[in-house]
Motif scaffolding. Sequence first.
Motif, PDB file in Angstrom:
ATOM      1  N   GLY A  84       9.116 -12.954 -10.438  1.00 26.03           N
ATOM      2  CA  GLY A  84       9.464 -14.216 -11.073  1.00 26.03           C
ATOM      3  C   GLY A  84       8.469 -14.695 -12.111  1.00 26.03           C
ATOM      4  N   HIS A  85       7.409 -13.915 -12.359  1.00 25.28           N
ATOM      5  CA  HIS A  85       6.412 -14.252 -13.379  1.00 25.28           C
ATOM      6  C   HIS A  85       6.503 -13.244 -14.513  1.00 25.28           C
ATOM      7  N   HIS A  86       6.383 -13.745 -15.744  1.00 30.47           N
ATOM      8  CA  HIS A  86       6.408 -12.888 -16.925  1.00 30.47           C
ATOM      9  C   HIS A  86       5.288 -13.329 -17.856  1.00 30.47           C
ATOM     10  N   THR A  87       4.294 -12.477 -18.034  1.00 28.56           N
ATOM     11  CA  THR A  87       3.183 -12.813 -18.922  1.00 28.56           C
ATOM     12  C   THR A  87       2.460 -11.549 -19.366  1.00 28.56           C
ATOM     13  N   ASP A  88       1.764 -11.663 -20.489  1.00 26.77           N
ATOM     14  CA  ASP A  88       0.909 -10.565 -20.965  1.00 26.77           C
ATOM     15  C   ASP A  88      -0.570 -10.926 -20.793  1.00 26.77           C
ATOM     16  N   VAL A  89      -0.838 -12.035 -20.082  1.00 19.44           N
ATOM     17  CA  VAL A  89      -2.218 -12.475 -19.867  1.00 19.44           C
ATOM     18  C   VAL A  89      -2.833 -11.711 -18.699  1.00 19.44           C
ATOM     19  N   TRP A  90      -4.040 -11.195 -18.940  1.00 17.47           N
ATOM     20  CA  TRP A  90      -4.839 -10.513 -17.929  1.00 17.47           C
ATOM     21  C   TRP A  90      -6.179 -11.227 -17.843  1.00 17.47           C
ATOM     22  N   TYR A  91      -6.763 -11.245 -16.655  1.00 21.66           N
ATOM     23  CA  TYR A  91      -8.047 -11.897 -16.441  1.00 21.66           C
ATOM     24  C   TYR A  91      -9.115 -10.878 -16.087  1.00 21.66           C
ATOM     25  N   ARG A  92     -10.272 -11.036 -16.746  1.00 19.30           N
ATOM     26  CA  ARG A  92     -11.445 -10.227 -16.404  1.00 19.30           C
ATOM     27  C   ARG A  92     -12.262 -11.058 -15.425  1.00 19.30           C
ATOM     28  N   MET A  93     -12.453 -10.501 -14.244  1.00 19.25           N
ATOM     29  CA  MET A  93     -13.141 -11.220 -13.181  1.00 19.25           C
ATOM     30  C   MET A  93     -14.511 -10.594 -12.942  1.00 19.25           C
ATOM     31  N   SER A  94     -15.541 -11.417 -13.011  1.00 19.60           N
ATOM     32  CA  SER A  94     -16.886 -10.911 -12.774  1.00 19.60           C
ATOM     33  C   SER A  94     -17.096 -10.596 -11.298  1.00 19.60           C
ATOM     34  N   ARG A  95     -16.301 -11.250 -10.428  1.00 16.84           N
ATOM     35  CA  ARG A  95     -16.460 -11.002  -8.995  1.00 16.84           C
ATOM     36  C   ARG A  95     -15.168 -11.313  -8.251  1.00 16.84           C
ATOM     37  N   VAL A  96     -14.770 -10.378  -7.375  1.00 11.50           N
ATOM     38  CA  VAL A  96     -13.668 -10.565  -6.438  1.00 11.50           C
ATOM     39  C   VAL A  96     -14.218 -10.187  -5.068  1.00 11.50           C
ATOM     40  N   THR A  97     -14.056 -11.062  -4.096  1.00  4.16           N
ATOM     41  CA  THR A  97     -14.562 -10.785  -2.753  1.00  4.16           C
ATOM     42  C   THR A  97     -13.387 -10.646  -1.799  1.00  4.16           C
ATOM     43  N   ASP A  98     -13.238  -9.445  -1.217  1.00  9.58           N
ATOM     44  CA  ASP A  98     -12.111  -9.124  -0.349  1.00  9.58           C
ATOM     45  C   ASP A  98     -12.637  -8.613   0.997  1.00  9.58           C
ATOM     46  N   PRO A  99     -11.986  -8.995   2.116  1.00  4.25           N
ATOM     47  CA  PRO A  99     -12.476  -8.559   3.423  1.00  4.25           C
ATOM     48  C   PRO A  99     -12.558  -7.038   3.584  1.00  4.25           C
ATOM     49  N   ARG A 100     -11.596  -6.303   3.044  1.00  7.78           N
ATOM     50  CA  ARG A 100     -11.593  -4.854   3.209  1.00  7.78           C
ATOM     51  C   ARG A 100     -12.277  -4.123   2.053  1.00  7.78           C
ATOM     52  N   LEU A 101     -12.083  -4.598   0.816  1.00  6.50           N
ATOM     53  CA  LEU A 101     -12.664  -3.927  -0.353  1.00  6.50           C
ATOM     54  C   LEU A 101     -14.136  -4.268  -0.556  1.00  6.50           C
ATOM     55  N   GLY A 102     -14.584  -5.365   0.043  1.00  7.89           N
ATOM     56  CA  GLY A 102     -15.928  -5.853  -0.225  1.00  7.89           C
ATOM     57  C   GLY A 102     -15.921  -6.594  -1.549  1.00  7.89           C
ATOM     58  N   THR A 103     -17.056  -6.688  -2.183  1.00  4.48           N
ATOM     59  CA  THR A 103     -17.141  -7.371  -3.470  1.00  4.48           C
ATOM     60  C   THR A 103     -16.955  -6.364  -4.596  1.00  4.48           C
ATOM     61  N   GLN A 104     -16.011  -6.660  -5.479  1.00  6.13           N
ATOM     62  CA  GLN A 104     -15.746  -5.842  -6.656  1.00  6.13           C
ATOM     63  C   GLN A 104     -16.214  -6.631  -7.879  1.00  6.13           C
ATOM     64  N   TYR A 105     -16.863  -5.939  -8.801  1.00  2.08           N
ATOM     65  CA  TYR A 105     -17.397  -6.589  -9.996  1.00  2.08           C
ATOM     66  C   TYR A 105     -16.708  -6.066 -11.247  1.00  2.08           C
ATOM     67  N   ASP A 106     -16.527  -6.961 -12.228  1.00  5.71           N
ATOM     68  CA  ASP A 106     -16.002  -6.598 -13.551  1.00  5.71           C
ATOM     69  C   ASP A 106     -14.687  -5.850 -13.461  1.00  5.71           C
ATOM     70  N   VAL A 107     -13.699  -6.481 -12.832  1.00  7.61           N
ATOM     71  CA  VAL A 107     -12.361  -5.909 -12.694  1.00  7.61           C
ATOM     72  C   VAL A 107     -11.341  -6.827 -13.363  1.00  7.61           C
ATOM     73  N   TRP A 108     -10.167  -6.292 -13.590  1.00  5.40           N
ATOM     74  CA  TRP A 108      -9.087  -7.014 -14.263  1.00  5.40           C
ATOM     75  C   TRP A 108      -7.873  -7.131 -13.343  1.00  5.40           C
ATOM     76  N   SER A 109      -7.113  -8.221 -13.510  1.00  2.39           N
ATOM     77  CA  SER A 109      -5.832  -8.359 -12.839  1.00  2.39           C
ATOM     78  C   SER A 109      -4.868  -9.125 -13.733  1.00  2.39           C
ATOM     79  N   TRP A 110      -3.603  -8.815 -13.568  1.00  2.65           N
ATOM     80  CA  TRP A 110      -2.516  -9.450 -14.311  1.00  2.65           C
ATOM     81  C   TRP A 110      -2.424 -10.928 -13.943  1.00  2.65           C
TER      82      TRP A 110
END
Length: 130
Positions: A84-110
Motif C-alpha cells: 500500500g506504499h509507493h515511493t522512490d525515497v530511500w533512507y541511509r541509516m547510520s545505525r539500526v539495532t536489531d535483536p537478532r542482527l545486532g547493530t548494523q551501520y551505514d545501511v539503506w532501507s526503502w
Amino acid sequence: MPSIHRGRALAGAAGAGLLLILGSSGSALAAPANGTYSYGSSIDTNSSLRVGPSTSLKRVGVTTAKDPVKIDCYYHGADVNSGGHHTDVWYRMSRVTDPRLGTQYDVWSWGGNVNTPHDPPAGMPECYYE
C-alpha cells in the motif's frame, strides 16, 4: 577486485561531506555536507537492509523486530510499490539495532519500511549516491 568510484559532495563546501566507499557494490556513498544531522525513528519488522538505495543491491540483513534507527539522509532511488506504499525515497541509516542482527551501520532501507511523517521528513538532507 571491483573498481571503486570516488564520490563527491555536490553541495556545500568542498571536502565537508563524509565519504564512504563500498568496495562490494562498486559505488561510493556520500553523506550530506552537514555530517551532524541525525533523525531518530524506527523501521518495521521484516524490512530489508541494503548496501544502497535499490532492491537490486546486496541485502545485508532483514529486521526481526520494529527496530530503532538513526537516519542521516534520504535519496530518490529505486521506485518501490509494496504493502500500500509507493515511493522512490530511500533512507541511509547510520545505525539500526536489531535483536537478532545486532547493530548494523551505514545501511539503506526503502521509505515504505521506515516510520517517518512524510517521505522525506521536512528538513532532512539529501544523500549523494554515485
